[in-house]
Design an enzyme around this catalytic site. Structure first.
Site, PDB file in Angstrom:
ATOM      1  N   PRO A  11       0.798  -1.231   0.000  1.00 28.50           N
ATOM      2  CG  PRO A  11      -0.073  -1.077   2.144  1.00 28.50           C
ATOM      3  CD  PRO A  11       0.583  -2.038   1.199  1.00 28.50           C
ATOM      4  CG  ASN A  12      -0.228   4.330   1.334  1.00 24.11           C
ATOM      5  OD1 ASN A  12      -1.187   4.891   0.822  1.00 24.11           O
ATOM      6  ND2 ASN A  12      -0.280   3.780   2.535  1.00 24.11           N
ATOM      7  NE  ARG A  19       3.956   6.706   1.765  1.00 23.42           N
ATOM      8  CZ  ARG A  19       4.126   5.470   2.219  1.00 23.42           C
ATOM      9  NH1 ARG A  19       4.575   4.515   1.415  1.00 23.42           N
ATOM     10  NH2 ARG A  19       3.873   5.184   3.473  1.00 23.42           N
ATOM     11  CE1 TYR A  24       8.668   5.042   3.371  1.00 24.05           C
ATOM     12  CE2 TYR A  24       7.196   6.930   3.187  1.00 24.05           C
ATOM     13  CZ  TYR A  24       7.606   5.794   3.855  1.00 24.05           C
ATOM     14  OH  TYR A  24       6.962   5.399   5.005  1.00 24.05           O
ATOM     15  CG  ASN A  75       8.167  -1.881   0.546  1.00 25.91           C
ATOM     16  OD1 ASN A  75       7.628  -2.009   1.648  1.00 25.91           O
ATOM     17  ND2 ASN A  75       8.755  -0.762   0.165  1.00 25.91           N
ATOM     18  CB  ALA A  78       1.378   0.430   6.777  1.00 27.53           C
ATOM     19  CG  HIS A  81       4.781  -2.010  10.626  1.00 24.15           C
ATOM     20  ND1 HIS A  81       6.092  -2.410  10.719  1.00 24.15           N
ATOM     21  CD2 HIS A  81       4.776  -1.015   9.682  1.00 24.15           C
ATOM     22  CE1 HIS A  81       6.836  -1.681   9.895  1.00 24.15           C
ATOM     23  NE2 HIS A  81       6.059  -0.829   9.251  1.00 24.15           N
ATOM     24  CG  ASP A  88      -1.653 -16.881   8.926  1.00 22.42           C
ATOM     25  OD1 ASP A  88      -0.618 -17.000   9.609  1.00 22.42           O
ATOM     26  OD2 ASP A  88      -2.791 -16.797   9.431  1.00 22.42           O
ATOM     27  CD  GLU A  99       9.591  -7.352   6.425  1.00 20.06           C
ATOM     28  OE1 GLU A  99       9.108  -8.395   6.902  1.00 20.06           O
ATOM     29  OE2 GLU A  99       9.864  -6.350   7.114  1.00 20.06           O
ATOM     30  CG  HIS A 101      10.727  -2.208   5.093  1.00 21.40           C
ATOM     31  ND1 HIS A 101       9.365  -2.134   4.925  1.00 21.40           N
ATOM     32  CD2 HIS A 101      10.968  -3.350   5.768  1.00 21.40           C
ATOM     33  CE1 HIS A 101       8.812  -3.184   5.496  1.00 21.40           C
ATOM     34  NE2 HIS A 101       9.762  -3.942   6.010  1.00 21.40           N
ATOM     35  CG  LEU A 102      11.574   2.332  -0.590  1.00 21.73           C
ATOM     36  CD1 LEU A 102      10.179   2.885  -0.793  1.00 21.73           C
ATOM     37  CD2 LEU A 102      12.478   2.699  -1.743  1.00 21.73           C
ATOM     38  CB  SER A 103      12.221   4.347   5.501  1.00 16.44           C
ATOM     39  OG  SER A 103      11.183   3.484   5.945  1.00 16.44           O
ATOM     40  NE  ARG A 108       9.932   6.134   8.880  1.00 19.96           N
ATOM     41  CZ  ARG A 108       8.947   5.957   7.989  1.00 19.96           C
ATOM     42  NH1 ARG A 108       8.997   4.939   7.146  1.00 19.96           N
ATOM     43  NH2 ARG A 108       7.949   6.815   7.927  1.00 19.96           N
ATOM     44  NE  ARG A 112       6.736   4.481  10.156  1.00 20.15           N
ATOM     45  CZ  ARG A 112       5.661   4.617   9.369  1.00 20.15           C
ATOM     46  NH1 ARG A 112       5.299   3.638   8.572  1.00 20.15           N
ATOM     47  NH2 ARG A 112       4.971   5.736   9.364  1.00 20.15           N
TER      48      ARG A 112
HETATM   49  C1  DQA Z   1       7.947   1.086   4.136  1.00 22.08           C
HETATM   50  C2  DQA Z   1       8.008   1.275   5.660  1.00 22.08           C
HETATM   51  C3  DQA Z   1       6.640   1.106   6.285  1.00 22.08           C
HETATM   52  O1  DQA Z   1       6.719   1.301   7.697  1.00 22.08           O
HETATM   53  C4  DQA Z   1       5.672   2.121   5.718  1.00 22.08           C
HETATM   54  O2  DQA Z   1       4.393   1.920   6.254  1.00 22.08           O
HETATM   55  C5  DQA Z   1       5.644   2.104   4.225  1.00 22.08           C
HETATM   56  C6  DQA Z   1       6.913   2.000   3.501  1.00 22.08           C
HETATM   57  C7  DQA Z   1       9.302   1.406   3.457  1.00 22.08           C
HETATM   58  O3  DQA Z   1       9.500   0.986   2.323  1.00 22.08           O
HETATM   59  O4  DQA Z   1      10.142   2.100   4.046  1.00 22.08           O
HETATM   60  O5  DQA Z   1       4.600   2.250   3.612  1.00 22.08           O
HETATM   61  O6  DQA Z   1       7.630  -0.254   3.847  1.00 22.08           O
END
Ligand code: DQA
Length: 152
Positions: A11-12, A19, A24, A75, A78, A81, A88, A99, A101-103, A108, A112
């Site tokens: 998502p997002n 964003r 990011y 990725n 959110a 978390h 599952d 898995e 993550h960019l950040s 943070r 997270r």
């Molecule tokens: C994220 C980190 C997550 O905590 C956050 O909700 C995201 C992006 C990252 O790529 O840093 O949507 O997955």
């Protein structure tokens, strides 16, 4: 037969580029997909990419991937978390999942710091911006024995 990998964005992440670029980065999702495709070109693998903002749709994508993919770089945004359902699904499909993550999620907010998915993934990469995707792909290629072994 060449291996097939899935780059899965949660998502997002469709909003990347606009964003919170200070968190990011400035690259769009299309940029990242193109960079990833270029990165794996020497390995003659097939790389597909998908994005969804919906938990159930991500689960459906993983279920379908079970029938064609050899591994996934994911990725989960959110949902990392919060989502027992995605955890599952990862366990159920028995595919190697990295898995990413960019950040740096550990630097943070406290909410997270916990990943519900990391325990069922082969590993987690966090904090390297768009390069996290490339590091995740390298980790998966190594896991699948598609990278040359070091000469000692
Ligand atoms: C994220 C980190 C997550 O905590 C956050 O909700 C995201 C992006 C990252 O790529 O840093 O949507 O997955």
């Amino acid at each position: 037969m060449s291996k097939k990998l899935l780059l899965l964005h949660g998502p997002n992440l469709n909003l990347l580029g606009t964003r919170e670029p200070e968190v990011y980065g400035k690259h769009t999702l299309d940029d990242i997909n193109a960079i990833a495709a270029a990165h794996v070109r020497p390995y003659h693998i097939e790389l597909r990419h998908e994005q969804s903002n919906h938990e159930g749709a991500l689960i459906d994508i993983l279920h379908v991937a079970r029938n064609w993919a050899d591994g996934v770089v994911f990725n989960p945004g959110a949902y990392t978390h919060t989502s027992i359902a995605l955890r599952d699904a990862i366990s159920a499909v028995r595919l190697p999942v990295v898995e990413i993550h960019l950040s740096n999620v550990h630097a943070r907010e406290e909410f997270r710091h916990k990943s519900l998915l990391a325990p069922v993934c082969i590993g987690q990469i966090s904090g390297f911006g768009w390069r996290s995707y490339l590091l995740g792909l390298d980790a998966l290629l190594g896991y699948l024995n598609l990278l040359p072994e070091p000469e000692l």
